[in-house]
Design a protein around this motif. Sequence first.
Motif, PDB file in Angstrom:
ATOM      1  N   PRO A 126       0.831  -1.215   0.000  1.00 10.15           N
ATOM      2  CA  PRO A 126       0.000   0.000   0.000  1.00 10.15           C
ATOM      3  C   PRO A 126       0.858   1.256   0.000  1.00 10.15           C
ATOM      4  N   ILE A 127       0.492   2.207  -0.832  1.00  8.48           N
ATOM      5  CA  ILE A 127       1.259   3.448  -0.928  1.00  8.48           C
ATOM      6  C   ILE A 127       0.816   4.376   0.202  1.00  8.48           C
ATOM      7  N   LYS A 128       1.440   4.193   1.323  1.00  5.52           N
ATOM      8  CA  LYS A 128       1.210   5.042   2.472  1.00  5.52           C
ATOM      9  C   LYS A 128       2.457   4.988   3.343  1.00  5.52           C
ATOM     10  N   LYS A 129       2.531   5.892   4.287  1.00  5.73           N
ATOM     11  CA  LYS A 129       3.716   5.950   5.143  1.00  5.73           C
ATOM     12  C   LYS A 129       3.854   4.669   5.956  1.00  5.73           C
ATOM     13  N   ILE A 130       5.049   4.120   5.937  1.00  7.98           N
ATOM     14  CA  ILE A 130       5.339   2.908   6.692  1.00  7.98           C
ATOM     15  C   ILE A 130       5.619   3.298   8.135  1.00  7.98           C
ATOM     16  N   ASP A 131       4.873   2.728   9.049  1.00 11.95           N
ATOM     17  CA  ASP A 131       5.012   3.107  10.457  1.00 11.95           C
ATOM     18  C   ASP A 131       6.264   2.536  11.101  1.00 11.95           C
ATOM     19  N   ARG A 174      10.681   0.974   7.176  1.00 12.20           N
ATOM     20  CA  ARG A 174      10.695   2.192   6.360  1.00 12.20           C
ATOM     21  C   ARG A 174      12.085   2.470   5.804  1.00 12.20           C
TER      22      ARG A 174
END
Length: 212
Positions: A7-12, A17
């Motif tokens: 998913p293209i979202k910030k990796i927590d 990351r």
Amino acid sequence: MARKKIPIKKIDNINARQVTFSKRRKGLFKKAQELSTLCDAQIALIVFSATSKLFEYATSSMQQILERRNRHSGVQGSDISSTGQQQLGSESFDMLRKVVEDKTHELSQLNGQDLQGLTIQELQKLEELLQRRWTTISKIKEEKMTQEINSLKTKEAELTEENQKLKQNFYEQKLVREQRQCYESITSSSSDFPADNGSSDTSLKLGLRLFE
């Protein structure tokens, strides 16, 4: 088996990351190199990580490509406006600030700080860098210790030689004093005997005549 899409979202997760950033950054630079080779294009990429670390790629000179970009923006030669000068000065300041931040971050990593986000490869490079610096420090330390030891040996030899001279001087002075004392003792002993002026011999002769 189809590759799973991320998913293209910030990796927590910080470690995940950092790993993703490292892989995709290399992939991005590789695609830029392929595009440059296939299409004879000049490409410049500037990337700052979450830790403010600078990564850049340029097909030729980064400075030349940036100057070319500025010329296409209407900023060139003696026609640079005051706004353009301020922009260039601001960009130079930002670049210097980023360099200082990067060096500060690198120094903190050398001190064992901010290491959680590094990959195994980056940790290995950091370890190799520390080993090289440790080797250099150890070599300089050994040279300093060798110089100090040689200096102490030279000083020891000088002190030993001076001590021998002092001992020789002491024995010579002692011998002179003993000879002087011996001479003075002999002289004193000879002066204790009474002077022989012939009076005892005369008395003896007179006594003999009286008994005759």
